[in-house]
Design an enzyme around this catalytic site. Sequence first.
Site, short mmCIF file in Angstrom:
data_model
loop_
_atom_site.label_atom_id
_atom_site.label_comp_id
_atom_site.label_asym_id
_atom_site.label_seq_id
_atom_site.Cartn_x
_atom_site.Cartn_y
_atom_site.Cartn_z
N CYS A 34 13.17 11.52 -32.51
CA CYS A 34 13.29 12.75 -33.31
C CYS A 34 12.18 12.73 -34.36
O CYS A 34 12.01 11.74 -35.08
CB CYS A 34 14.67 12.83 -33.97
SG CYS A 34 16.02 12.69 -32.79
N GLY A 47 19.25 3.82 -35.13
CA GLY A 47 19.60 3.76 -33.72
C GLY A 47 20.54 4.84 -33.24
O GLY A 47 21.16 5.57 -34.03
N GLU A 48 20.63 4.96 -31.92
CA GLU A 48 21.49 5.95 -31.28
C GLU A 48 22.69 5.19 -30.67
O GLU A 48 22.54 4.49 -29.67
CB GLU A 48 20.67 6.68 -30.20
CG GLU A 48 21.46 7.51 -29.22
CD GLU A 48 22.45 8.48 -29.87
OE1 GLU A 48 22.12 9.12 -30.87
OE2 GLU A 48 23.58 8.58 -29.35
N CYS A 55 14.73 3.13 -32.69
CA CYS A 55 15.45 4.09 -31.85
C CYS A 55 14.47 4.68 -30.84
O CYS A 55 13.31 4.92 -31.14
CB CYS A 55 16.04 5.22 -32.69
SG CYS A 55 17.00 6.40 -31.72
N CYS A 80 17.90 7.56 -43.10
CA CYS A 80 17.89 6.73 -41.90
C CYS A 80 16.52 6.10 -41.62
O CYS A 80 15.54 6.80 -41.42
CB CYS A 80 18.32 7.66 -40.78
SG CYS A 80 18.18 7.08 -39.15
N SER A 90 24.27 15.57 -33.74
CA SER A 90 23.10 16.02 -34.50
C SER A 90 22.49 17.20 -33.77
O SER A 90 21.79 17.03 -32.77
CB SER A 90 22.08 14.87 -34.59
OG SER A 90 22.67 13.81 -35.28
N GLU A 135 19.18 -1.66 -41.15
CA GLU A 135 19.65 -1.24 -42.47
C GLU A 135 21.13 -0.91 -42.46
O GLU A 135 21.66 -0.45 -41.46
CB GLU A 135 18.94 0.05 -42.89
CG GLU A 135 17.47 -0.04 -42.83
CD GLU A 135 16.81 1.31 -43.09
OE1 GLU A 135 15.59 1.34 -43.13
OE2 GLU A 135 17.53 2.32 -43.23
N CYS A 140 12.70 11.92 -38.22
CA CYS A 140 13.50 10.73 -38.55
C CYS A 140 12.62 9.48 -38.66
O CYS A 140 11.83 9.19 -37.76
CB CYS A 140 14.56 10.55 -37.48
SG CYS A 140 15.41 8.97 -37.56
N1 SAH Z 1 21.08 8.47 -33.76
C1 SAH Z 1 22.24 9.10 -34.30
C2 SAH Z 1 22.74 8.47 -35.56
C3 SAH Z 1 21.74 7.97 -36.56
S1 SAH Z 1 20.86 9.22 -37.43
C4 SAH Z 1 21.97 10.58 -34.49
O1 SAH Z 1 20.83 11.00 -34.42
O2 SAH Z 1 22.92 11.30 -34.69
C5 SAH Z 1 22.10 9.84 -38.55
C6 SAH Z 1 21.87 11.29 -38.96
O3 SAH Z 1 20.74 11.37 -39.84
C7 SAH Z 1 21.60 12.23 -37.81
O4 SAH Z 1 22.34 13.41 -37.95
C8 SAH Z 1 20.12 12.49 -37.95
O5 SAH Z 1 19.74 13.68 -37.33
C9 SAH Z 1 19.96 12.49 -39.45
N2 SAH Z 1 18.60 12.33 -39.95
C10 SAH Z 1 17.63 11.54 -39.47
N3 SAH Z 1 16.50 11.67 -40.21
C11 SAH Z 1 16.79 12.56 -41.17
C12 SAH Z 1 16.04 13.12 -42.25
N4 SAH Z 1 14.77 12.78 -42.45
N5 SAH Z 1 16.64 14.01 -43.05
C13 SAH Z 1 17.94 14.36 -42.85
N6 SAH Z 1 18.69 13.88 -41.86
C14 SAH Z 1 18.13 12.99 -41.03
FE1 SF4 Z 2 16.98 10.73 -33.57
FE2 SF4 Z 2 19.15 9.50 -34.57
FE3 SF4 Z 2 17.28 8.11 -33.25
FE4 SF4 Z 2 16.73 9.08 -35.63
S1 SF4 Z 2 18.22 7.54 -35.17
S2 SF4 Z 2 15.40 9.17 -33.78
S3 SF4 Z 2 17.86 11.00 -35.62
S4 SF4 Z 2 18.56 9.73 -32.41
#
Ligand code: SAH
Ligand code: SF4
Length: 370
Positions: free
Chosen positions: A139, A185-186, A135, A359, A240, A91, A142
């Site tokens: 988390c 993704g990370e 990813c 995300c 994050s 996306e 997410c």
């Molecule tokens: N993997 C990286 C970048 C992609 S996620 C990371 O985790 O930082 C981008 C941001 O969206 C991160 O800060 C993540 O914690 C947040 N995020 C993911 N799912 C979410 C949700 N359901 N509500 C709010 N923020 C969310």
């Molecule tokens: Fe966690 Fe970022 Fe991966 Fe979502 S995209 S699982 S927030 S590391």
Amino acid sequence: MRLIYDLDLPTLTNLLKEWDEPAYRAKQVWQGLYQHLYNSPEQFTNLSKSLREKMTENLTFMPFSVKVYQDSSDGHTRKTLFELPDKNLIEAVLMRYGDPADNPHPSPLSSPKGTPKERGARERRTLCISTQAGCAMGCVFCATGQMGFKRQLSSGEIVAQVMYYAQMLKKQDETVSNIVFMGMGEPFHNYENTMAAIDRLNDSEGYHFGARRFTISTVGLVPQIRRFADEQRQVNLAISLHAVDDDTRVAMMPVNKRYKIDEVLEACEYYVAKTSRRVTFEWALIHGVNDTPEVAKKLASKLRGLMCHVNAIPLNPTAGFDGKATDRQRAALFKESLEQAGIPCTIRMRRGIDINAGCGQLAGAVTGKS
Ligand code: SAH
Ligand code: SF4
């Protein structure tokens, strides 16, 4: 077929040499791609017909097809779901933020200044892109984490997301103004390809997208934060964090079993010392979990002395997680408590909620998993 955006300038130069083209051709192709934003060989009218044919036979300009796109009802957000040839989905989301003079409440009494074009120039157009399909970090809140890891994206697949939107915006005389690695993704789990994509987009003879206009968001992979610091890039860094004690963070983010909060913060101190740049901490506000004034105070005392800023955003609800989003009032209180304790905080509004712009959420909606 090779994806043309996978080639850096030396590789492109070698390829054209193999095709018996003079050395200056590579620059012409590079400029066509990244300055004029051509997306098919026919557009390169300054090249010979035979070279254009060779490009058509050997190189592809579009590594994915558009599976779905959705615009939010306020027209500020466009989300595109791309399907890769192996059927994996990724996306990319474009978010428009108007000039404060124009938004958020334009009324007949305060009509925005200037022509639409002038207003367009004041507007910020932030593009959020993916670095992986799925990813591996898991988390729990997410949508991407809930679907698991599919595969790494190549540098060209990352670049192509930007080019897709840049080409689209060009038709309206607009450009992308910021790029954030906050899609699927990370990015630090695909370090080399992410940095190669940044370098390609940053090239002064090509797209020339300023390093300071990129933001990498990471779950907190400590060795990569340190490596990134050592490379002294001008790219912004967001971490994050989401929790201030290890037990809470482990429950939300399994990566915290490996890298504890204090280790992550030490790596951030190292980053600030090396780069003199401020770190952003991302904080998804979850009702009753991490949004109380007590948590804010604890967070402030942990972050004291570190050049940083907290970006808090109410949780985006997902099918696989039953936490609730913090409401406006509690969010404002959280911000106030943090700021009273000396840590700057912004509450970001959830954008494009009606189009699953969180995300990984559109992919989940299409595959029936979110
Ligand atoms: N993997 C990286 C970048 C992609 S996620 C990371 O985790 O930082 C981008 C941001 O969206 C991160 O800060 C993540 O914690 C947040 N995020 C993911 N799912 C979410 C949700 N359901 N509500 C709010 N923020 C969310
Ligand atoms: Fe966690 Fe970022 Fe991966 Fe979502 S995209 S699982 S927030 S590391």
